[in-house]
Design a protein around this motif. Structure first.
Motif, PDB file in Angstrom:
ATOM      1  N   PHE A   1      13.804  27.469  20.128  1.00  0.00           N
ATOM      2  CA  PHE A   1      12.905  26.332  20.333  1.00  0.00           C
ATOM      3  C   PHE A   1      11.948  26.593  21.493  1.00  0.00           C
ATOM      4  O   PHE A   1      10.743  26.316  21.397  1.00  0.00           O
ATOM      5  CB  PHE A   1      13.696  25.047  20.599  1.00  0.00           C
ATOM      6  N   LYS A   2      12.466  27.127  22.582  1.00  0.00           N
ATOM      7  CA  LYS A   2      11.608  27.371  23.741  1.00  0.00           C
ATOM      8  C   LYS A   2      10.553  28.432  23.433  1.00  0.00           C
ATOM      9  O   LYS A   2       9.398  28.323  23.864  1.00  0.00           O
ATOM     10  CB  LYS A   2      12.463  27.766  24.947  1.00  0.00           C
ATOM     11  N   TRP A   3      10.927  29.448  22.685  1.00  0.00           N
ATOM     12  CA  TRP A   3       9.945  30.459  22.272  1.00  0.00           C
ATOM     13  C   TRP A   3       8.840  29.825  21.432  1.00  0.00           C
ATOM     14  O   TRP A   3       7.653  30.066  21.657  1.00  0.00           O
ATOM     15  CB  TRP A   3      10.625  31.552  21.461  1.00  0.00           C
TER      16      TRP A   3
ATOM     17  N   GLU B   1       0.208  38.793  16.273  1.00  0.00           N
ATOM     18  CA  GLU B   1       1.366  39.679  16.379  1.00  0.00           C
ATOM     19  C   GLU B   1       2.425  39.127  17.324  1.00  0.00           C
ATOM     20  O   GLU B   1       3.616  39.367  17.135  1.00  0.00           O
ATOM     21  CB  GLU B   1       0.924  41.069  16.844  1.00  0.00           C
ATOM     22  N   ASP B   2       2.008  38.392  18.358  1.00  0.00           N
ATOM     23  CA  ASP B   2       2.990  37.825  19.289  1.00  0.00           C
ATOM     24  C   ASP B   2       3.934  36.866  18.568  1.00  0.00           C
ATOM     25  O   ASP B   2       5.157  36.905  18.763  1.00  0.00           O
ATOM     26  CB  ASP B   2       2.279  37.098  20.433  1.00  0.00           C
ATOM     27  N   SER B   3       3.360  36.006  17.727  1.00  0.00           N
ATOM     28  CA  SER B   3       4.205  35.078  16.968  1.00  0.00           C
ATOM     29  C   SER B   3       5.048  35.826  15.945  1.00  0.00           C
ATOM     30  O   SER B   3       6.220  35.492  15.727  1.00  0.00           O
ATOM     31  CB  SER B   3       3.343  34.030  16.264  1.00  0.00           C
ATOM     32  N   ALA B   4       4.475  36.846  15.317  1.00  0.00           N
ATOM     33  CA  ALA B   4       5.215  37.612  14.311  1.00  0.00           C
ATOM     34  C   ALA B   4       6.441  38.285  14.927  1.00  0.00           C
ATOM     35  O   ALA B   4       7.538  38.259  14.353  1.00  0.00           O
ATOM     36  CB  ALA B   4       4.303  38.650  13.664  1.00  0.00           C
ATOM     37  N   LYS B   5       6.261  38.885  16.110  1.00  0.00           N
ATOM     38  CA  LYS B   5       7.391  39.544  16.780  1.00  0.00           C
ATOM     39  C   LYS B   5       8.446  38.529  17.192  1.00  0.00           C
ATOM     40  O   LYS B   5       9.650  38.786  17.097  1.00  0.00           O
ATOM     41  CB  LYS B   5       6.886  40.316  17.994  1.00  0.00           C
ATOM     42  N   MET B   6       8.003  37.376  17.660  1.00  0.00           N
ATOM     43  CA  MET B   6       8.944  36.327  18.045  1.00  0.00           C
ATOM     44  C   MET B   6       9.737  35.841  16.836  1.00  0.00           C
ATOM     45  O   MET B   6      10.966  35.681  16.894  1.00  0.00           O
ATOM     46  CB  MET B   6       8.183  35.173  18.694  1.00  0.00           C
ATOM     47  N   LEU B   7       9.061  35.621  15.717  1.00  0.00           N
ATOM     48  CA  LEU B   7       9.738  35.146  14.510  1.00  0.00           C
ATOM     49  C   LEU B   7      10.717  36.181  13.971  1.00  0.00           C
ATOM     50  O   LEU B   7      11.748  35.821  13.386  1.00  0.00           O
ATOM     51  CB  LEU B   7       8.702  34.782  13.444  1.00  0.00           C
ATOM     52  N   GLN B   8      10.429  37.460  14.165  1.00  0.00           N
ATOM     53  CA  GLN B   8      11.362  38.503  13.739  1.00  0.00           C
ATOM     54  C   GLN B   8      12.656  38.425  14.546  1.00  0.00           C
ATOM     55  O   GLN B   8      13.754  38.581  13.995  1.00  0.00           O
ATOM     56  CB  GLN B   8      10.722  39.884  13.898  1.00  0.00           C
ATOM     57  N   LYS B   9      12.547  38.173  15.846  1.00  0.00           N
ATOM     58  CA  LYS B   9      13.740  38.026  16.684  1.00  0.00           C
ATOM     59  C   LYS B   9      14.545  36.797  16.263  1.00  0.00           C
ATOM     60  O   LYS B   9      15.780  36.826  16.235  1.00  0.00           O
ATOM     61  CB  LYS B   9      13.339  37.930  18.154  1.00  0.00           C
ATOM     62  N   VAL B  10      13.844  35.720  15.941  1.00  0.00           N
ATOM     63  CA  VAL B  10      14.525  34.515  15.461  1.00  0.00           C
ATOM     64  C   VAL B  10      15.285  34.827  14.177  1.00  0.00           C
ATOM     65  O   VAL B  10      16.451  34.441  14.010  1.00  0.00           O
ATOM     66  CB  VAL B  10      13.504  33.381  15.227  1.00  0.00           C
ATOM     67  N   HIS B  11      14.639  35.533  13.270  1.00  0.00           N
ATOM     68  CA  HIS B  11      15.255  35.869  11.983  1.00  0.00           C
ATOM     69  C   HIS B  11      16.539  36.672  12.181  1.00  0.00           C
ATOM     70  O   HIS B  11      17.554  36.413  11.517  1.00  0.00           O
ATOM     71  CB  HIS B  11      14.261  36.665  11.136  1.00  0.00           C
ATOM     72  N   GLU B  12      16.517  37.629  13.078  1.00  0.00           N
ATOM     73  CA  GLU B  12      17.703  38.459  13.306  1.00  0.00           C
ATOM     74  C   GLU B  12      18.871  37.623  13.818  1.00  0.00           C
ATOM     75  O   GLU B  12      20.026  37.861  13.438  1.00  0.00           O
ATOM     76  CB  GLU B  12      17.353  39.576  14.294  1.00  0.00           C
TER      77      GLU B  12
ATOM     78  N   SER C   1      -5.002  26.252  12.583  1.00  0.00           N
ATOM     79  CA  SER C   1      -4.316  24.984  12.308  1.00  0.00           C
ATOM     80  C   SER C   1      -3.084  25.203  11.438  1.00  0.00           C
ATOM     81  O   SER C   1      -2.054  24.538  11.625  1.00  0.00           O
ATOM     82  CB  SER C   1      -5.275  24.004  11.628  1.00  0.00           C
ATOM     83  N   SER C   2      -3.164  26.141  10.503  1.00  0.00           N
ATOM     84  CA  SER C   2      -2.009  26.440   9.656  1.00  0.00           C
ATOM     85  C   SER C   2      -0.888  27.071  10.468  1.00  0.00           C
ATOM     86  O   SER C   2       0.288  26.708  10.313  1.00  0.00           O
ATOM     87  CB  SER C   2      -2.423  27.374   8.518  1.00  0.00           C
ATOM     88  N   ARG C   3      -1.234  28.006  11.344  1.00  0.00           N
ATOM     89  CA  ARG C   3      -0.204  28.656  12.160  1.00  0.00           C
ATOM     90  C   ARG C   3       0.457  27.655  13.103  1.00  0.00           C
ATOM     91  O   ARG C   3       1.675  27.693  13.316  1.00  0.00           O
ATOM     92  CB  ARG C   3      -0.813  29.828  12.938  1.00  0.00           C
ATOM     93  N   ILE C   4      -0.330  26.746  13.664  1.00  0.00           N
ATOM     94  CA  ILE C   4       0.240  25.709  14.527  1.00  0.00           C
ATOM     95  C   ILE C   4       1.195  24.823  13.732  1.00  0.00           C
ATOM     96  O   ILE C   4       2.292  24.479  14.202  1.00  0.00           O
ATOM     97  CB  ILE C   4      -0.887  24.870  15.172  1.00  0.00           C
ATOM     98  N   ALA C   5       0.800  24.459  12.516  1.00  0.00           N
ATOM     99  CA  ALA C   5       1.653  23.605  11.687  1.00  0.00           C
ATOM    100  C   ALA C   5       2.974  24.295  11.357  1.00  0.00           C
ATOM    101  O   ALA C   5       4.041  23.663  11.365  1.00  0.00           O
ATOM    102  CB  ALA C   5       0.917  23.221  10.406  1.00  0.00           C
TER     103      ALA C   5
ATOM    104  N   THR D   1       6.857  34.685   5.919  1.00  0.00           N
ATOM    105  CA  THR D   1       6.177  33.984   7.012  1.00  0.00           C
ATOM    106  C   THR D   1       5.771  34.957   8.110  1.00  0.00           C
ATOM    107  O   THR D   1       4.650  34.904   8.634  1.00  0.00           O
ATOM    108  CB  THR D   1       7.097  32.893   7.594  1.00  0.00           C
ATOM    109  N   ILE D   2       6.674  35.857   8.460  1.00  0.00           N
ATOM    110  CA  ILE D   2       6.381  36.856   9.492  1.00  0.00           C
ATOM    111  C   ILE D   2       5.204  37.727   9.068  1.00  0.00           C
ATOM    112  O   ILE D   2       4.295  38.013   9.860  1.00  0.00           O
ATOM    113  CB  ILE D   2       7.633  37.715   9.763  1.00  0.00           C
TER     114      ILE D   2
END
Length: 436
Positions: free
Chosen positions: A177-179, A243-254, A105-109, A233-234
């Motif tokens: 946003f789509k990711w 890990e899927d969300s972590a990798k996605m958030l790293q790309k967003v950060h860059e 629930s925290s990760r979804i939020a 956050t990552i």
């Protein structure tokens, strides 16, 4: 991760035939997925226009297909972008507690909150083009030091590079946003399931009459704050096993690092053009050979998907490891007068327009990649006795313990650089009085 291509069946309505008209059409688009897809479609169309402008053949032309080249056009942006009626809006800080990613629930939020940020970021980039693509001395938000008599109402148009930069930013935010939406759906949630807020657009409204303030507040202050918090956050998502969300958030950060670069670039451009604040030699290269009047048609190195590094980024050979203090390295920062003036104007604008507060810890490495060395933002730190932080331009922040242990000689500014930055230091007390 997908989200890179718009839906094939999407089209802009008849008569919506210019870049800025399509930007405004997207801002009026209610459905969040359609908004992102239309932005990606417009990005493809504008990329073709860039290639044609630079004399490059695009793939469609080689295949002998019709290529639509967009004129800049004109359009008036809305006071507020459209949103679904089903969204529940709350005041910032009064929504769902996101937690620290330890539970589903925290990760979804967290993912939902970030998706909401990206929706507003799409509209912000589009609004920048429609609102400030054509501007006057007044809407530039500059001090008018170089204003020619009776020309305060003269209209200017931003260079091509301005539209290229913010079209790229809008596409990045759409992709993000789509990711994020895909990650939400993979965990049984959807965008709109939780309450949202509009704090980013509130800042856009506050800066709607000043391009300089928009760059300083939204892109150089709010977005750089994202650079500070993203790594933690990552790491939390990674520790939780997502890990899927972590990798996605790293790309967003860059990508977000380049957005701070863009804000810094156009803040400096406006200062140079309308206040006569010069740029150093490396900065001229970042703007282009024309010395500030950026025209990508004359820049063979420019690519739509590439943002050159900010001129303030240090060469790798001059950098140590993160947090490393080199032996015999002076704490005082040598600041040329033009750079000190840019910092001072940035701090003045932030104090006037930004309603939040700046506080450590800062991601100094990524902020510097965006063009913001510590002297830009440290004087704006809110002074708090419990943290022991006190801002001083041209110097690193010291804790209470460090100050007590330091000698008078170490705490007394003795260099020319400190004297040059004295005007910048004077901004800090004002900022702490006005920030909440």
């Amino acid at each position: 991760m997908s989200g890179l291509e718009p839906a094939q069946e999407l089209r802009f309505p008849e008569g919506c035939d210019s870049l800025l008209a399509r930007c405004v059409h997207i801002m009026h688009t209610i459905d969040p997925i359609e908004k992102a897809d239309l932005t990606l479609l417009l990005g493809q169309q504008w990329k073709q226009t860039i290639q044609a402008r630079n004399g490059k053949e695009c793939a469609q032309a080689q295949e002998k297909k019709a290529v639509e080249l967009l004129p800049l056009g004109r359009a008036t942006p809305p006071e507020k972008p459209s949103r679904p009626d089903t969204l529940e809006f709350v005041r910032p800080g009064f929504g769902v507690k996101v937690g620290k990613a330890g539970s589903l629930s925290s990760r979804i939020a967290i993912l939902h909150a970030l998706a909401n940020v990206e929706q507003w970021a799409i509209d912000t980039a589009l609004d920048n083009m429609a609102r400030f693509g054509y501007y006057t001395q007044a809407t530039a938000g500059t001090a008018l030091k170089n204003q020619i008599e009776n020309e305060e109402d003269k209209e200017f148009v931003m260079p091509n590079r301005f539209f290229d930069d913010f079209m790229q930013m809008a596409c990045d935010e759409s992709k993000h946003f789509k990711w994020l939406n895909e990650r939400l759906e993979s965990q049984g949630a959807h965008y709109g399931d939780l309450p949202v807020h509009a704090s980013i657009w509130d800042s856009c409204t506050d800066t709607a009459r000043s391009a300089l303030a928009r760059m300083a507040v939204v892109h150089m202050t709010i977005e750089s704050r994202g650079l500070d918090v993203n790594p933690a956050t990552i790491a939390r998502f990674s520790r939780s096993g997502d890990e899927d969300s972590a990798k996605m958030l790293q790309k967003v950060h860059e990508d977000e690092v380049t957005h701070v670069q863009i804000g810094h670039r156009w803040f400096c451009y406006l200062l140079k053009k309308h206040e006569g604040v010069g740029l150093d030699q490396d900065a001229e290269k970042a703007f282009g050979a024309s010395g500030g009047d950026v025209d990508d048609a004359d820049d063979d190195l420019y690519e739509f998907r590439q943002v050159p590094p900010a001129y303030a980024e240090k060469k790798k050979s001059e950098e140590g490891e993160v947090g490393e203090v080199k032996e015999n390295q002076a704490e005082e920062e040598v600041v040329d007068p033009a750079e000190a003036q840019r910092r001072k104007r940035f701090q003045e604008v932030v104090v006037q327009y930004f309603k939040g507060s700046l506080k450590p810890p800062f991601n100094t490495a990524d902020r510097e990649k965006g063009g913001l060395t510590r002297g830009w933002y440290e004087p704006l730190v809110v002074v708090r006795e419990r943290t022991g932080f006190k801002p001083a331009a041209g110097r690193r922040l010291q804790s209470k313990k460090e100050k007590q242990e330091s000698t008078p000689a170490e705490t007394t500014p003795t260099t020319t650089a400190a004297a040059q930055d004295s005007e910048v230091v004077s901004v800090a007390p004002t900022s702490t009085e006005n920030m909440t």
